[in-house]
Design a protein around this motif. Structure first.
Motif, PDB file in Angstrom:
ATOM      1  N   ALA A  99       0.805  -1.104  -0.215  1.00  0.00           N
ATOM      2  CA  ALA A  99       0.017   0.137   0.150  1.00  0.00           C
ATOM      3  C   ALA A  99       1.193   1.373  -0.284  1.00  0.00           C
ATOM      4  N   GLY A 100       2.189   1.425   0.219  1.00  0.00           N
ATOM      5  CA  GLY A 100       2.817   2.383   0.822  1.00  0.00           C
ATOM      6  C   GLY A 100       3.135   2.991  -0.647  1.00  0.00           C
ATOM      7  N   PHE A 101       3.571   1.764  -1.211  1.00  0.00           N
ATOM      8  CA  PHE A 101       3.691   2.014  -2.856  1.00  0.00           C
ATOM      9  C   PHE A 101       3.281   2.485  -3.680  1.00  0.00           C
ATOM     10  N   VAL A 102       1.576   2.604  -3.684  1.00  0.00           N
ATOM     11  CA  VAL A 102       0.656   3.682  -4.053  1.00  0.00           C
ATOM     12  C   VAL A 102       0.804   4.861  -4.721  1.00  0.00           C
ATOM     13  N   HIS A 103       1.020   5.554  -5.948  1.00  0.00           N
ATOM     14  CA  HIS A 103       1.059   6.776  -5.866  1.00  0.00           C
ATOM     15  C   HIS A 103       2.240   7.596  -5.259  1.00  0.00           C
ATOM     16  N   LEU A 104       2.904   6.639  -5.413  1.00  0.00           N
ATOM     17  CA  LEU A 104       5.192   6.833  -4.928  1.00  0.00           C
ATOM     18  C   LEU A 104       5.009   8.413  -5.998  1.00  0.00           C
ATOM     19  N   GLY A 105       5.337   9.007  -5.444  1.00  0.00           N
ATOM     20  CA  GLY A 105       6.184  10.163  -6.182  1.00  0.00           C
ATOM     21  C   GLY A 105       5.357  11.784  -6.854  1.00  0.00           C
ATOM     22  N   ALA A 106       3.968  10.652  -6.795  1.00  0.00           N
ATOM     23  CA  ALA A 106       3.417  11.457  -8.130  1.00  0.00           C
ATOM     24  C   ALA A 106       2.344  12.858  -7.215  1.00  0.00           C
ATOM     25  N   THR A 107       1.330  13.425  -7.229  1.00  0.00           N
ATOM     26  CA  THR A 107       0.559  14.424  -7.165  1.00  0.00           C
ATOM     27  C   THR A 107      -0.564  14.544  -7.787  1.00  0.00           C
ATOM     28  N   SER A 108      -1.190  15.055  -7.070  1.00  0.00           N
ATOM     29  CA  SER A 108      -2.869  15.091  -7.266  1.00  0.00           C
ATOM     30  C   SER A 108      -2.863  15.454  -8.634  1.00  0.00           C
ATOM     31  N   GLN A 109      -2.004  16.515  -9.150  1.00  0.00           N
ATOM     32  CA  GLN A 109      -2.353  17.109 -10.574  1.00  0.00           C
ATOM     33  C   GLN A 109      -1.782  16.309 -11.943  1.00  0.00           C
ATOM     34  N   ASP A 110      -1.075  15.674 -11.033  1.00  0.00           N
ATOM     35  CA  ASP A 110      -0.817  13.970 -12.044  1.00  0.00           C
ATOM     36  C   ASP A 110      -1.881  13.455 -12.607  1.00  0.00           C
ATOM     37  N   ALA A 184      -1.791  19.735 -34.107  1.00  0.00           N
ATOM     38  CA  ALA A 184      -1.473  20.467 -33.487  1.00  0.00           C
ATOM     39  C   ALA A 184      -1.850  20.418 -31.840  1.00  0.00           C
ATOM     40  N   VAL A 185      -3.373  20.792 -32.361  1.00  0.00           N
ATOM     41  CA  VAL A 185      -3.966  20.697 -31.111  1.00  0.00           C
ATOM     42  C   VAL A 185      -4.039  20.245 -29.935  1.00  0.00           C
ATOM     43  N   ALA A 186      -4.296  19.291 -30.936  1.00  0.00           N
ATOM     44  CA  ALA A 186      -4.413  17.833 -29.965  1.00  0.00           C
ATOM     45  C   ALA A 186      -3.109  17.266 -29.433  1.00  0.00           C
ATOM     46  N   ALA A 187      -2.062  16.923 -29.604  1.00  0.00           N
ATOM     47  CA  ALA A 187      -0.836  17.015 -29.437  1.00  0.00           C
ATOM     48  C   ALA A 187      -0.495  18.486 -28.602  1.00  0.00           C
ATOM     49  N   GLY A 188      -1.503  19.132 -28.484  1.00  0.00           N
ATOM     50  CA  GLY A 188      -1.237  19.986 -27.314  1.00  0.00           C
ATOM     51  C   GLY A 188      -1.372  19.678 -26.177  1.00  0.00           C
ATOM     52  N   VAL A 189      -1.772  18.305 -26.117  1.00  0.00           N
ATOM     53  CA  VAL A 189      -2.775  17.983 -24.724  1.00  0.00           C
ATOM     54  C   VAL A 189      -2.916  16.776 -23.959  1.00  0.00           C
ATOM     55  N   ALA A 190      -2.103  16.378 -25.383  1.00  0.00           N
ATOM     56  CA  ALA A 190      -2.405  14.914 -25.251  1.00  0.00           C
ATOM     57  C   ALA A 190      -0.872  14.288 -25.021  1.00  0.00           C
ATOM     58  N   ILE A 191      -0.598  14.735 -23.369  1.00  0.00           N
ATOM     59  CA  ILE A 191       1.118  14.686 -22.970  1.00  0.00           C
ATOM     60  C   ILE A 191       1.210  14.173 -21.540  1.00  0.00           C
ATOM     61  N   LEU A 192       1.655  13.265 -21.231  1.00  0.00           N
ATOM     62  CA  LEU A 192       2.173  13.131 -19.623  1.00  0.00           C
ATOM     63  C   LEU A 192       2.215  14.178 -18.534  1.00  0.00           C
ATOM     64  N   HIS A 193       1.164  14.513 -17.409  1.00  0.00           N
ATOM     65  CA  HIS A 193       1.816  15.691 -16.549  1.00  0.00           C
ATOM     66  C   HIS A 193       2.079  14.263 -15.287  1.00  0.00           C
ATOM     67  N   PHE A 194       3.199  14.663 -15.271  1.00  0.00           N
ATOM     68  CA  PHE A 194       3.966  14.141 -13.890  1.00  0.00           C
ATOM     69  C   PHE A 194       5.798  15.063 -13.254  1.00  0.00           C
ATOM     70  N   GLY A 195       4.960  15.251 -11.832  1.00  0.00           N
ATOM     71  CA  GLY A 195       5.911  16.049 -11.967  1.00  0.00           C
ATOM     72  C   GLY A 195       6.039  16.161 -10.108  1.00  0.00           C
ATOM     73  N   GLY A 196       4.934  15.587  -9.585  1.00  0.00           N
ATOM     74  CA  GLY A 196       5.435  15.738  -7.923  1.00  0.00           C
ATOM     75  C   GLY A 196       5.142  16.907  -7.765  1.00  0.00           C
ATOM     76  N   ALA A 197       5.657  16.748  -6.527  1.00  0.00           N
ATOM     77  CA  ALA A 197       4.547  17.463  -5.726  1.00  0.00           C
ATOM     78  C   ALA A 197       4.754  19.233  -6.542  1.00  0.00           C
ATOM     79  N   ALA A 198       5.833  19.722  -7.214  1.00  0.00           N
ATOM     80  CA  ALA A 198       6.187  21.115  -6.625  1.00  0.00           C
ATOM     81  C   ALA A 198       6.587  20.517  -8.493  1.00  0.00           C
ATOM     82  N   GLY A 199       6.355  20.092  -8.887  1.00  0.00           N
ATOM     83  CA  GLY A 199       7.004  19.116 -10.249  1.00  0.00           C
ATOM     84  C   GLY A 199       8.540  18.841 -10.332  1.00  0.00           C
ATOM     85  N   THR A 200       9.077  18.616  -9.232  1.00  0.00           N
ATOM     86  CA  THR A 200      11.123  18.115  -9.575  1.00  0.00           C
ATOM     87  C   THR A 200      10.919  16.543  -9.291  1.00  0.00           C
TER      88      THR A 200
END
Length: 366
Positions: A99-110, A184-200
């Motif tokens: 259970a402790g490994f669920v969501h590891l390193g990620a944040t809500s916005q990711d 081009a519009v679709a490419a601008g939104v079909a991206i991975l959002h993954f940065g953790g707490a403050a993007g680092t």
């Protein structure tokens, strides 16, 4: 009236879209978030951050997971975002040390932003197919009626005769340009959002880049150099494109409604809406709806541009505004394309009688 006419039991007959609505259902929302968490466990296990046994346990538990929606609702009321309580439920479902490994390193916005990207991909593909269908229908209309001479109008007054092809092209060509822009519009939104707490991604250390690439590959999304938690130009550009589409369709709807007026009669509609008081009427419901949806999206667009103002590394206020506006704009565009395809099939141009309709103004200044 209702809070959402797109889902209302009977207003949805006019404004809803049964093909687009599932992408914005709670089932799709939860499914996309679970897809992120599952892929995250796989990617982190592949890089040795999560033990393989823990990853397997997470994957198995999430495969059959059904959230407690009442608890999620209470959690959002408390936290302003769904992920804290969702993760709590996921960890309870996984259990034990895994259970402790669920969501590891990620944040809500990711999770939320990536989940939206996963749902927007098929939604935009649907819009693309519908644009193709409307353009194709207009091509067929032009082939059939394009040579018919009709009256051109400037500033709501009869000007000079023009071929119907001139009017049809003014409806078709903007839609074809919007279709070209869609990739081009679709490419601008079909991206991975993954940065953790403050993007680092500080919790992943030197494995951050490798996990990001694996995660993007698993989800079939494009990796970016850094998370765009507070850089919202991609979704704002999508909103602008949606308004372009509905605006162009609204122009067509307005033209059709004017030309189909009883006193004008330049277009004959083979179908329309009835009146409860005047049974002789055939109202241009589809054309009017295109005008309504154009104005609706033009109004919401200003709100999406307001959501560009994200303070610092994340904004709760601007982010929530996107949740309220963007799904409605996508639904409006999809509904408009549905109506447009039907409307084009109802249109037939009528030739000028005696070479003129009305009396052209003497002063032809624009």
């Amino acid at each position: 009236m209702s809070a959402s006419p797109f889902e209302h039991p009977f207003l949805s007959g006019l404004l809803g879209d049964a093909d687009m609505a599932p992408f914005f259902s709670v089932e799709a929302d939860v499914g996309a978030m679970l897809a992120f968490e599952t892929a995250l466990a796989r990617a982190e296990a592949a890089e040795g951050i999560v033990p393989a046994a823990a990853a397997h346990r997470i994957i198995d538990a999430l495969a059959g997971f059904e959230p407690d929606l009442a608890a999620l609702q209470a959690g959002v009321a408390r936290d302003g975002v769904v992920i804290p309580d969702l993760v709590r439920q996921l960890r309870a479902a996984v259990g034990d040390e895994a259970a402790g490994f669920v969501h590891l390193g990620a944040t809500s916005q990711d999770v939320i932003d990536t989940g939206l990207a996963l749902r927007l991909k098929p939604a935009l593909a649907l819009l693309g197919r519908r644009l193709d269908a409307v353009v194709g229908a207009l091509d067929a209309l032009q082939a059939r009626d394009g040579a018919i001479e009709v009256m051109g109008h400037t500033r709501m007054q009869a000007a000079i005769p023009v071929p119907a092809a001139r009017k049809i092209a003014s409806w078709r060509d903007p839609l074809a340009r919007h279709r070209t822009r869609l990739d081009a519009v679709a490419a601008g939104v079909a991206i991975l959002h993954f940065g953790g707490a403050a993007g680092t991604l500080e919790k992943l250390g030197d494995k951050a880049g490798a996990v990001t690439r694996r995660l993007a590959d698993l989800l079939d999304l494009a990796p970016v150099d850094r998370p765009r938690h507070s850089e919202r130009d991609g979704v704002a550009e999508l909103a602008s494109w949606l308004s372009f589409v509905t605006g162009s369709l609204g122009k067509m709807g307005q033209d059709v409604a004017l030309a189909a007026q009883s006193e004008v009669g330049e277009i004959r509609l083979s179908g329309g809406g009835g009146s409860s008081a005047m049974p002789h009427k055939v109202n241009p419901v589809g054309a009017e709806t295109l005008v309504t949806l154009a104005r609706f999206n033009a109004t919401l667009l200003s709100g999406m541009h307001q959501s560009l103002v994200h303070e610092n590394e994340r904004s709760g206020a601007a982010w929530t505004l996107e949740w309220m506006l963007l799904p409605q704009m996508v639904m409006a565009a999809s509904t408009a394309l549905r109506h447009a395809r039907a409307l084009v099939g109802q249109v037939a141009f009528r030739p000028l009688e005696n070479g003129a309709v009305g009396a052209p103004a003497r002063d032809a200044r624009s």
